[in-house]
Motif scaffolding. Structure first.
Motif, PDB file in Angstrom:
ATOM      1  N   GLU A 113     -22.368 -34.026  -0.542  1.00  0.00           N
ATOM      2  CA  GLU A 113     -22.257 -33.856  -1.990  1.00  0.00           C
ATOM      3  C   GLU A 113     -21.764 -32.452  -2.342  1.00  0.00           C
ATOM      4  O   GLU A 113     -20.958 -32.270  -3.253  1.00  0.00           O
ATOM      5  CB  GLU A 113     -23.618 -34.109  -2.655  1.00  0.00           C
ATOM      6  CG  GLU A 113     -24.066 -35.555  -2.600  1.00  0.00           C
ATOM      7  CD  GLU A 113     -25.501 -35.745  -3.047  1.00  0.00           C
ATOM      8  OE1 GLU A 113     -25.820 -36.852  -3.483  1.00  0.00           O
ATOM      9  OE2 GLU A 113     -26.288 -34.786  -2.966  1.00  0.00           O
ATOM     10  N   ARG A 114     -22.234 -31.442  -1.601  1.00  0.00           N
ATOM     11  CA  ARG A 114     -21.797 -30.075  -1.858  1.00  0.00           C
ATOM     12  C   ARG A 114     -20.301 -29.925  -1.602  1.00  0.00           C
ATOM     13  O   ARG A 114     -19.589 -29.271  -2.359  1.00  0.00           O
ATOM     14  CB  ARG A 114     -22.574 -29.099  -0.984  1.00  0.00           C
ATOM     15  CG  ARG A 114     -22.276 -27.647  -1.294  1.00  0.00           C
ATOM     16  CD  ARG A 114     -23.090 -26.682  -0.470  1.00  0.00           C
ATOM     17  NE  ARG A 114     -23.101 -26.996   0.941  1.00  0.00           N
ATOM     18  CZ  ARG A 114     -22.106 -26.710   1.804  1.00  0.00           C
ATOM     19  NH1 ARG A 114     -21.027 -26.128   1.365  1.00  0.00           N
ATOM     20  NH2 ARG A 114     -22.212 -27.014   3.079  1.00  0.00           N
ATOM     21  N   ARG A 115     -19.815 -30.552  -0.530  1.00  0.00           N
ATOM     22  CA  ARG A 115     -18.374 -30.503  -0.250  1.00  0.00           C
ATOM     23  C   ARG A 115     -17.576 -31.203  -1.343  1.00  0.00           C
ATOM     24  O   ARG A 115     -16.491 -30.747  -1.719  1.00  0.00           O
ATOM     25  CB  ARG A 115     -18.084 -31.152   1.113  1.00  0.00           C
ATOM     26  CG  ARG A 115     -18.516 -30.274   2.266  1.00  0.00           C
ATOM     27  CD  ARG A 115     -18.176 -30.917   3.576  1.00  0.00           C
ATOM     28  NE  ARG A 115     -18.573 -30.065   4.673  1.00  0.00           N
ATOM     29  CZ  ARG A 115     -18.908 -30.507   5.869  1.00  0.00           C
ATOM     30  NH1 ARG A 115     -18.884 -31.804   6.124  1.00  0.00           N
ATOM     31  NH2 ARG A 115     -19.249 -29.675   6.817  1.00  0.00           N
ATOM     32  N   ASP A 116     -18.102 -32.304  -1.857  1.00  0.00           N
ATOM     33  CA  ASP A 116     -17.421 -32.997  -2.963  1.00  0.00           C
ATOM     34  C   ASP A 116     -17.355 -32.107  -4.209  1.00  0.00           C
ATOM     35  O   ASP A 116     -16.330 -32.061  -4.891  1.00  0.00           O
ATOM     36  CB  ASP A 116     -18.126 -34.316  -3.296  1.00  0.00           C
ATOM     37  CG  ASP A 116     -17.959 -35.377  -2.213  1.00  0.00           C
ATOM     38  OD1 ASP A 116     -17.011 -35.236  -1.394  1.00  0.00           O
ATOM     39  OD2 ASP A 116     -18.770 -36.323  -2.183  1.00  0.00           O
ATOM     40  N   VAL A 117     -18.438 -31.407  -4.488  1.00  0.00           N
ATOM     41  CA  VAL A 117     -18.483 -30.517  -5.637  1.00  0.00           C
ATOM     42  C   VAL A 117     -17.475 -29.380  -5.441  1.00  0.00           C
ATOM     43  O   VAL A 117     -16.728 -29.013  -6.361  1.00  0.00           O
ATOM     44  CB  VAL A 117     -19.908 -29.967  -5.874  1.00  0.00           C
ATOM     45  CG1 VAL A 117     -19.898 -28.818  -6.873  1.00  0.00           C
ATOM     46  CG2 VAL A 117     -20.831 -31.073  -6.337  1.00  0.00           C
ATOM     47  N   ASP A 118     -17.450 -28.815  -4.245  1.00  0.00           N
ATOM     48  CA  ASP A 118     -16.482 -27.743  -3.951  1.00  0.00           C
ATOM     49  C   ASP A 118     -15.054 -28.224  -4.107  1.00  0.00           C
ATOM     50  O   ASP A 118     -14.180 -27.516  -4.605  1.00  0.00           O
ATOM     51  CB  ASP A 118     -16.699 -27.194  -2.555  1.00  0.00           C
ATOM     52  CG  ASP A 118     -17.956 -26.323  -2.448  1.00  0.00           C
ATOM     53  OD1 ASP A 118     -18.483 -25.937  -3.519  1.00  0.00           O
ATOM     54  OD2 ASP A 118     -18.398 -26.040  -1.315  1.00  0.00           O
ATOM     55  N   ARG A 119     -14.788 -29.457  -3.685  1.00  0.00           N
ATOM     56  CA  ARG A 119     -13.443 -30.032  -3.814  1.00  0.00           C
ATOM     57  C   ARG A 119     -13.070 -30.207  -5.292  1.00  0.00           C
ATOM     58  O   ARG A 119     -11.944 -29.952  -5.699  1.00  0.00           O
ATOM     59  CB  ARG A 119     -13.374 -31.387  -3.091  1.00  0.00           C
ATOM     60  CG  ARG A 119     -12.039 -31.628  -2.435  1.00  0.00           C
ATOM     61  CD  ARG A 119     -12.009 -32.889  -1.593  1.00  0.00           C
ATOM     62  NE  ARG A 119     -12.801 -32.755  -0.373  1.00  0.00           N
ATOM     63  CZ  ARG A 119     -13.848 -33.537  -0.057  1.00  0.00           C
ATOM     64  NH1 ARG A 119     -14.209 -34.517  -0.836  1.00  0.00           N
ATOM     65  NH2 ARG A 119     -14.507 -33.341   1.066  1.00  0.00           N
ATOM     66  N   LEU A 120     -14.059 -30.608  -6.112  1.00  0.00           N
ATOM     67  CA  LEU A 120     -13.819 -30.758  -7.547  1.00  0.00           C
ATOM     68  C   LEU A 120     -13.485 -29.410  -8.199  1.00  0.00           C
ATOM     69  O   LEU A 120     -12.655 -29.329  -9.079  1.00  0.00           O
ATOM     70  CB  LEU A 120     -15.057 -31.332  -8.242  1.00  0.00           C
ATOM     71  CG  LEU A 120     -15.157 -32.839  -8.348  1.00  0.00           C
ATOM     72  CD1 LEU A 120     -16.513 -33.224  -8.916  1.00  0.00           C
ATOM     73  CD2 LEU A 120     -14.052 -33.386  -9.208  1.00  0.00           C
ATOM     74  N   ARG A 121     -14.173 -28.383  -7.754  1.00  0.00           N
ATOM     75  CA  ARG A 121     -13.969 -27.056  -8.329  1.00  0.00           C
ATOM     76  C   ARG A 121     -12.719 -26.373  -7.796  1.00  0.00           C
ATOM     77  O   ARG A 121     -12.336 -25.316  -8.266  1.00  0.00           O
ATOM     78  CB  ARG A 121     -15.171 -26.161  -8.053  1.00  0.00           C
ATOM     79  CG  ARG A 121     -16.387 -26.592  -8.839  1.00  0.00           C
ATOM     80  CD  ARG A 121     -17.528 -25.638  -8.610  1.00  0.00           C
ATOM     81  NE  ARG A 121     -18.677 -26.018  -9.420  1.00  0.00           N
ATOM     82  CZ  ARG A 121     -19.875 -25.517  -9.254  1.00  0.00           C
ATOM     83  NH1 ARG A 121     -20.098 -24.628  -8.313  1.00  0.00           N
ATOM     84  NH2 ARG A 121     -20.866 -25.913 -10.018  1.00  0.00           N
ATOM     85  N   GLY A 122     -12.083 -26.970  -6.795  1.00  0.00           N
ATOM     86  CA  GLY A 122     -10.841 -26.418  -6.265  1.00  0.00           C
ATOM     87  C   GLY A 122     -11.047 -25.318  -5.248  1.00  0.00           C
ATOM     88  O   GLY A 122     -10.218 -24.444  -5.098  1.00  0.00           O
ATOM     89  N   ARG A 123     -12.161 -25.348  -4.542  1.00  0.00           N
ATOM     90  CA  ARG A 123     -12.436 -24.311  -3.520  1.00  0.00           C
ATOM     91  C   ARG A 123     -12.073 -24.806  -2.157  1.00  0.00           C
ATOM     92  O   ARG A 123     -12.030 -25.891  -1.811  1.00  0.00           O
ATOM     93  CB  ARG A 123     -13.908 -23.933  -3.533  1.00  0.00           C
ATOM     94  CG  ARG A 123     -14.294 -23.249  -4.822  1.00  0.00           C
ATOM     95  CD  ARG A 123     -15.711 -22.807  -4.759  1.00  0.00           C
ATOM     96  NE  ARG A 123     -16.169 -22.468  -6.104  1.00  0.00           N
ATOM     97  CZ  ARG A 123     -17.425 -22.336  -6.408  1.00  0.00           C
ATOM     98  NH1 ARG A 123     -18.350 -22.495  -5.523  1.00  0.00           N
ATOM     99  NH2 ARG A 123     -17.772 -22.023  -7.625  1.00  0.00           N
TER     100      ARG A 123
END
Length: 123
Positions: A113-123
């Motif tokens: 989930e953290r990786r998905d959030v990071d992907r959403l934020r463009g990191r």
């Protein structure tokens, strides 16, 4: 409404309805959220017609040019005539990144989930 030659910055900002209370305007000046012609000013700084006032509210700057000096609080229609608003329009909603929201009580995010959030934020 009597003509005045100068006014205090905090008093004018409150009078033209940029702040709910005069003490809120004074506090904003003390915190450095009010600039007069590009300089941070104290609440009692004199304000003249033609000066540029920048007020930081909600993370954005309001850019106002003084057209008329008032010391007493005035109605909304009169207040709108006391300044010229040069504030640029806010950015479109599409360009503002969306914030990921987790359900309350869901605990810490998993690694996936953290990786998905990071992907959403463009990191």
């Amino acid at each position: 409404m009597a003509e005045v030659n100068s006014a205090r910055v905090d008093s004018w900002a409150w009078a033209v309805r940029q702040f709910k209370t005069r003490s809120a305007a004074t506090t904003a000046c003390r915190a450095g959220h009010v600039r007069l012609n590009g300089e941070k000013v104290k609440a009692a700084a004199p304000l003249h017609i033609g000066d540029e006032v920048r007020i930081r509210q909600g993370g954005f700057d309001r850019i106002l040019v003084v057209e008329k000096l008032v010391v007493k609080r005035v109605g909304a229609t009169v207040a709108a005539q006391c300044f010229r608003d040069l504030t640029p329009p806010p950015p479109p909603r599409e360009t503002v990144p969306q914030v990921a929201v987790r359900d309350r009580g869901a605990g810490r995010p998993t690694k996936r989930e953290r990786r998905d959030v990071d992907r959403l934020r463009g990191r």
